[in-house]
Design a protein around this motif. Structure first.
Motif, PDB file in Angstrom:
ATOM      1  N   ILE A 146     -26.598 -10.059  11.285  1.00 50.42           N
ATOM      2  CA  ILE A 146     -25.616 -11.063  10.897  1.00 50.42           C
ATOM      3  C   ILE A 146     -24.937 -11.559  12.161  1.00 50.42           C
ATOM      4  CG2 ILE A 146     -23.460 -11.513   9.655  1.00 50.42           C
ATOM      5  CD1 ILE A 146     -24.272  -9.410   7.624  1.00 50.42           C
ATOM      6  N   THR A 147     -24.891 -12.876  12.333  1.00 44.26           N
ATOM      7  CA  THR A 147     -24.233 -13.467  13.491  1.00 44.26           C
ATOM      8  C   THR A 147     -22.986 -14.219  13.045  1.00 44.26           C
ATOM      9  OG1 THR A 147     -25.596 -15.485  13.383  1.00 44.26           O
ATOM     10  CG2 THR A 147     -26.381 -13.679  14.764  1.00 44.26           C
ATOM     11  N   LEU A 148     -21.999 -14.213  13.918  1.00 37.99           N
ATOM     12  CA  LEU A 148     -20.686 -14.790  13.607  1.00 37.99           C
ATOM     13  C   LEU A 148     -20.110 -15.317  14.916  1.00 37.99           C
ATOM     14  CD1 LEU A 148     -18.544 -14.883  11.209  1.00 37.99           C
ATOM     15  CD2 LEU A 148     -17.627 -12.804  12.206  1.00 37.99           C
ATOM     16  N   PHE A 149     -20.313 -16.599  15.178  1.00 37.45           N
ATOM     17  CA  PHE A 149     -19.985 -17.150  16.487  1.00 37.45           C
ATOM     18  C   PHE A 149     -18.852 -18.175  16.399  1.00 37.45           C
ATOM     19  CE2 PHE A 149     -24.722 -16.324  17.336  1.00 37.45           C
ATOM     20  CZ  PHE A 149     -24.464 -15.043  17.783  1.00 37.45           C
ATOM     21  N   ASN A 150     -17.765 -17.879  17.131  1.00 44.03           N
ATOM     22  CA  ASN A 150     -16.613 -18.780  17.226  1.00 44.03           C
ATOM     23  C   ASN A 150     -16.051 -19.145  15.853  1.00 44.03           C
ATOM     24  OD1 ASN A 150     -16.615 -18.924  20.081  1.00 44.03           O
ATOM     25  ND2 ASN A 150     -18.343 -20.345  19.995  1.00 44.03           N
ATOM     26  N   VAL A 151     -15.908 -18.126  15.006  1.00 41.83           N
ATOM     27  CA  VAL A 151     -15.415 -18.313  13.641  1.00 41.83           C
ATOM     28  C   VAL A 151     -14.222 -17.406  13.341  1.00 41.83           C
ATOM     29  CG1 VAL A 151     -16.007 -18.138  11.192  1.00 41.83           C
ATOM     30  CG2 VAL A 151     -17.708 -18.988  12.815  1.00 41.83           C
ATOM     31  N   LEU A 152     -14.232 -16.176  13.848  1.00 45.43           N
ATOM     32  CA  LEU A 152     -13.238 -15.176  13.450  1.00 45.43           C
ATOM     33  C   LEU A 152     -11.802 -15.613  13.723  1.00 45.43           C
ATOM     34  CD1 LEU A 152     -14.725 -11.706  14.410  1.00 45.43           C
ATOM     35  CD2 LEU A 152     -14.213 -12.572  12.126  1.00 45.43           C
ATOM     36  N   GLN A 153     -11.586 -16.450  14.733  1.00 45.05           N
ATOM     37  CA  GLN A 153     -10.229 -16.880  15.051  1.00 45.05           C
ATOM     38  C   GLN A 153      -9.626 -17.757  13.955  1.00 45.05           C
ATOM     39  OE1 GLN A 153     -12.997 -17.879  16.545  1.00 45.05           O
ATOM     40  NE2 GLN A 153     -12.820 -19.892  17.532  1.00 45.05           N
ATOM     41  N   TYR A 154     -10.449 -18.189  13.004  1.00 45.73           N
ATOM     42  CA  TYR A 154      -9.963 -19.021  11.904  1.00 45.73           C
ATOM     43  C   TYR A 154      -9.909 -18.269  10.572  1.00 45.73           C
ATOM     44  CZ  TYR A 154     -11.374 -22.468  15.392  1.00 45.73           C
ATOM     45  OH  TYR A 154     -11.542 -23.178  16.559  1.00 45.73           O
ATOM     46  N   ILE A 155     -10.153 -16.967  10.603  1.00 46.05           N
ATOM     47  CA  ILE A 155     -10.223 -16.176   9.370  1.00 46.05           C
ATOM     48  C   ILE A 155      -9.109 -15.144   9.356  1.00 46.05           C
ATOM     49  CG2 ILE A 155     -11.624 -14.547   8.043  1.00 46.05           C
ATOM     50  CD1 ILE A 155     -14.094 -15.998   9.087  1.00 46.05           C
ATOM     51  N   GLY A 156      -8.313 -15.174   8.307  1.00 40.50           N
ATOM     52  CA  GLY A 156      -7.195 -14.249   8.198  1.00 40.50           C
ATOM     53  C   GLY A 156      -7.600 -12.900   7.631  1.00 40.50           C
ATOM     54  N   ASN A 157      -8.477 -12.881   6.619  1.00 34.49           N
ATOM     55  CA  ASN A 157      -8.857 -11.617   5.959  1.00 34.49           C
ATOM     56  C   ASN A 157     -10.133 -11.046   6.579  1.00 34.49           C
ATOM     57  OD1 ASN A 157     -10.296 -13.783   4.920  1.00 34.49           O
ATOM     58  ND2 ASN A 157     -10.471 -12.938   2.871  1.00 34.49           N
ATOM     59  N   ARG A 158     -10.072 -10.744   7.877  1.00 33.13           N
ATOM     60  CA  ARG A 158     -11.247 -10.292   8.612  1.00 33.13           C
ATOM     61  C   ARG A 158     -11.722  -8.916   8.144  1.00 33.13           C
ATOM     62  NH1 ARG A 158      -7.684 -12.053  12.278  1.00 33.13           N
ATOM     63  NH2 ARG A 158      -7.196  -9.931  12.932  1.00 33.13           N
ATOM     64  N   LYS A 159     -10.794  -8.014   7.819  1.00 32.19           N
ATOM     65  CA  LYS A 159     -11.182  -6.665   7.412  1.00 32.19           C
ATOM     66  C   LYS A 159     -12.067  -6.706   6.175  1.00 32.19           C
ATOM     67  CE  LYS A 159      -7.035  -4.499   9.345  1.00 32.19           C
ATOM     68  NZ  LYS A 159      -5.794  -3.725   9.043  1.00 32.19           N
ATOM     69  N   GLU A 160     -11.717  -7.542   5.211  1.00 30.20           N
ATOM     70  CA  GLU A 160     -12.527  -7.689   4.008  1.00 30.20           C
ATOM     71  C   GLU A 160     -13.895  -8.269   4.341  1.00 30.20           C
ATOM     72  OE1 GLU A 160     -12.384 -10.012  -0.313  1.00 30.20           O
ATOM     73  OE2 GLU A 160     -10.644 -10.037   1.020  1.00 30.20           O
ATOM     74  N   LEU A 161     -13.913  -9.222   5.262  1.00 31.23           N
ATOM     75  CA  LEU A 161     -15.173  -9.850   5.656  1.00 31.23           C
ATOM     76  C   LEU A 161     -16.105  -8.844   6.323  1.00 31.23           C
ATOM     77  CD1 LEU A 161     -16.832 -12.455   5.888  1.00 31.23           C
ATOM     78  CD2 LEU A 161     -15.707 -12.873   8.094  1.00 31.23           C
ATOM     79  N   PHE A 162     -15.580  -8.020   7.230  1.00 29.48           N
ATOM     80  CA  PHE A 162     -16.408  -7.011   7.899  1.00 29.48           C
ATOM     81  C   PHE A 162     -16.979  -6.003   6.899  1.00 29.48           C
ATOM     82  CE2 PHE A 162     -13.763  -7.782  11.933  1.00 29.48           C
ATOM     83  CZ  PHE A 162     -14.714  -8.640  12.446  1.00 29.48           C
ATOM     84  N   LYS A 163     -16.199  -5.633   5.895  1.00 26.29           N
ATOM     85  CA  LYS A 163     -16.698  -4.728   4.862  1.00 26.29           C
ATOM     86  C   LYS A 163     -17.848  -5.373   4.094  1.00 26.29           C
ATOM     87  CE  LYS A 163     -12.353  -2.229   4.151  1.00 26.29           C
ATOM     88  NZ  LYS A 163     -11.233  -1.958   3.206  1.00 26.29           N
TER      89      LYS A 163
END
Length: 211
Positions: A114-131
């Motif tokens: 899974i790739t995730l490039f230049n996106v995380l800075q716009y996501i508030g619920n990152r912990k849920e996304l990583f799970k």
């Protein structure tokens, strides 16, 4: 369940999907670094999820070096641009979709990468996304992240980013340090195997493996 429709920033990305800078990733430091990982972390028989694929510029590069790539994005405008780029480049092993809910779109243990490039800075619920990513990855699957960590910047640079957000050039943006984002990835059950600083922004490239 991770539903990105809750994120109102998709309206911003619809608006900017036709701007020329939306294709600027083609010759970025990230792309040059990623190319060095083909055959190491990205294999010819891999099935890949490119989360937050935008116009598909990087997704289509990955498709040339892997078996199948699914590019997903919240923006209808970005989705349409990616579809057109796929057609123009005549690449058949890339599929683009607008995100609804990841656990409804894909089965568990589905992706090698899974790739995730230049996106995380716009996501508030990152912990849920990583799970959610952890569930979607096959055993020994890899998560590859590139993200600017604005929490590492000095005060003047921080205020500049906030100003760009205020005048609408940037959407809602989250500030975190390199250490904080690495900890969130590890807490989701992934083992960090590489962390490389790509720029003085500072932009970090992280590779982590599912236990």
């Amino acid at each position: 369940m991770y539903k990105t429709e809750k994120d109102k920033s998709y309206k911003f990305w619809d608006k900017v999907s036709g701007w020329s800078w939306a294709e600027s990733a083609a010759n970025s430091t990230l792309v040059k670094h990623l190319k060095s990982k083909f055959g190491i972390y990205l294999q010819p028989d891999d099935t890949v999820l490119d989360f937050g694929c935008g116009t598909g510029t990087i997704t289509l590069r990955i498709a040339r070096n892997t078996h199948k790539v699914y590019g997903v994005d919240v923006s209808e405008g970005m989705f349409k641009r990616a579809q057109q780029n796929k057609k123009n480049q005549n690449i058949g092993n890339a599929t683009f979709s607008k995100i609804t809910a990841l656990d409804e779109m894909f089965e568990e243990d589905f992706f090698q990468v899974i790739t995730l490039f230049n996106v995380l800075q716009y996501i508030g619920n990152r912990k849920e996304l990583f799970k959610q990513f952890y569930k979607l990855l096959k055993p020994n699957g890899l998560l590859m992240v590139a993200v600017p960590c604005f929490g590492e910047m000095n005060t003047s640079a921080t205020w500049y980013v906030k100003f760009l957000r205020f005048i609408g050039i940037m959407p809602e943006t989250y500030f975190f340090t390199i250490g904080e984002i690495e900890k969130e990835i590890v807490n989701a059950g992934l083992n960090k195997i590489e962390s490389v600083r790509l720029s003085d922004l500072p932009e970090i490239f992280i590779v982590a493996k599912k236990n």
